[in-house]
Design a protein around this motif. Structure first.
Motif, short mmCIF file in Angstrom:
data_model
loop_
_atom_site.label_atom_id
_atom_site.label_comp_id
_atom_site.label_asym_id
_atom_site.label_seq_id
_atom_site.Cartn_x
_atom_site.Cartn_y
_atom_site.Cartn_z
N ALA A 96 62.39 -50.93 -32.76
CA ALA A 96 62.68 -49.82 -31.83
C ALA A 96 61.87 -49.98 -30.55
CB ALA A 96 62.34 -48.49 -32.50
N ARG A 97 60.65 -50.55 -30.67
CA ARG A 97 59.76 -50.71 -29.51
C ARG A 97 59.92 -52.08 -28.84
NH1 ARG A 97 56.79 -48.28 -33.43
NH2 ARG A 97 55.87 -50.25 -34.13
N TYR A 124 60.28 -43.38 -34.62
CA TYR A 124 61.57 -43.78 -34.03
C TYR A 124 62.65 -42.83 -34.51
CZ TYR A 124 62.23 -46.01 -38.61
OH TYR A 124 62.31 -46.24 -39.97
N ARG A 125 63.75 -42.78 -33.72
CA ARG A 125 64.91 -41.93 -34.05
C ARG A 125 66.10 -42.87 -34.29
NH1 ARG A 125 65.06 -39.24 -28.49
NH2 ARG A 125 64.67 -41.46 -28.07
N GLU A 128 69.06 -42.57 -31.77
CA GLU A 128 68.79 -42.63 -30.33
C GLU A 128 68.06 -43.90 -29.90
OE1 GLU A 128 69.15 -38.48 -31.75
OE2 GLU A 128 67.93 -40.20 -32.34
N ASP A 129 67.22 -44.45 -30.76
CA ASP A 129 66.36 -45.57 -30.35
C ASP A 129 66.96 -46.95 -30.69
OD1 ASP A 129 63.50 -43.58 -31.30
OD2 ASP A 129 64.57 -43.75 -29.37
N PRO A 272 67.39 -52.81 -30.18
CA PRO A 272 66.77 -51.68 -29.48
C PRO A 272 67.76 -51.00 -28.52
CG PRO A 272 65.34 -53.61 -29.42
CD PRO A 272 66.67 -54.08 -29.96
#
Ligand code: MLT
Length: 341
Positions: A96-97, A124-125, A128-129, A272
């Motif tokens: 996610a990051r 994290y979502r 959405e992420d 991502p």
């Protein structure tokens, strides 16, 4: 002859030329730096597939199965990296990051939909992420035990755990893992709270089960099929409405008297959020190609599962599945009153 610094530099240069041409050869694109497309197009470098569980386990097995045909289609090398921990949430958080450039891809499963209900500070979502790439497969689970464990049938197991709740150990791959979810459903269906023994993946958990270190667990056929067929573990049932073709002797949980224990482990690929649609499209196309690959079809069949149909190897199908499952498991987990501390 004494080797000088220069000789070593030349040797390294020759070696480097070797590696690039190997990747290009693998990717069949005639020498462009590992990319299958014109210079600068996606992909033009190695792609990392993150598996949020241990090497050698079911998620790792499925990932490595599709990585090769996907690499051939994309014209780039795929490197599988295991980022373990916290039921798969550490690896998911890392992706996610990651840079949204198409070079970091996450393979995750039903755990993507259980984690938000289990972890307060997840980091994290899921919706959405991440950009969705596509569904991959849906793997049945099996209830298995160390081979010298007393209970002979699933009904015997239920009776045994009710009589010995404090002593019986149940292995899993951490809170939020598929094996954890199945264990939770087993405890809810039997009304018994068991001692859970967490691992970084069901790969190492199965090793300990075969070694008699833990009593039983719930795990995917992509991990247990070999040990079941070899008689290295005792198998009680499969958690799907239908029996598994590759394990015809194994009854379903409904046939074995615990119809409430129903779960199968859907898998999907994610990148991502913000990853260019060109990359998402090419990854989804390569996924479709891999799932139609005869070698993949045969390997999956041997391990008790099948690829999803081509129309499900798409972002839309994965998003729809994730949305539905987030709702389903939020209620089950809330009713069970389980939270990761
Ligand atoms: C694994 O690959 O180890 C499993 O998927 C873990 C799990 O979710 O039970």
């Amino acid at each position: 002859m004494r080797t000088t610094g220069r000789h070593r530099a030349i040797a390294r240069l020759i070696a480097t030329i070797g590696v690039v041409s190997l990747v290009a050869a693998c990717s069949g694109n005639g020498g462009a730096t590992g990319g299958g497309t014109a210079a600068g197009g996606y992909p033009d470098q190695n792609i990392t597939f993150v598996v949020p569980f241990s090497a050698g386990g079911p998620t790792d097995t499925v990932t490595r199965m599709i990585a090769e045909p996907m690499a051939a289609k994309l014209g780039a090398k795929i490197v599988v990296q295991n980022v373990e921990g916290a039921g798969g949430t550490v690896g998911a958080g890392e992706v996610a990051r990651a840079a949204p450039d198409g070079y970091t891809v996450l393979m995750h499963h039903i755990g993507m939909s259980t984690a938000p209900a289990l972890y307060q500070n997840l980091g994290y979502r899921p919706l959405e992420d991440f950009e969705m790439v596509g569904l991959v497969t849906e793997v049945p689970m099996t209830v298995v035990a160390r081979k010298d464990f007393a209970p002979a049938t699933l009904q015997d197991l239920v009776t045994h755990v009710k009589a010995n709740a404090g002593e019986v150990t149940l292995a899993n791959a951490g809170i939020g893992a598929a094996s954890h979810l199945c264990g939770l459903l087993f405890q809810t269906a039997t009304g018994v709270k068991l001692q859970e023994v967490p691992y970084q993946g069901t790969g190492p958990a199965l090793t300990d089960l075969v070694g008699g270190q833990v009593d039983f667990m719930c795990d995917q056929t992509t991990n247990t099929s070999g040990q079941i067929s070899a008689g290295e573990v005792k198998a009680y049932a499969v958690t799907t409405p239908e029996r598994v073709k590759s394990l015809p002797e194994l009854p379903t949980t409904a046939e074995a008297g615990l119809p409430a224990l129903q779960v199968s482990v859907w898998h999907g690929l994610y990148v991502p959020a913000g990853t260019p649609q060109d990359a998402v499209r090419k990854l989804s196309e390569a996924l479709k190609t891999a799932l139609a690959d005869q070698g993949v079809v045969e390997q999956m069949a041997k391990l008790g599962t099948v690829p999803v149909p081509a129309e499900d190897a798409t972002p839309q199908a994965l998003r729809a599945k994730l949305e539905e499952q987030l709702g389903t498991w939020a209620k089950v987990i809330a009713d069970a009153g389980v939270k990761a501390s």
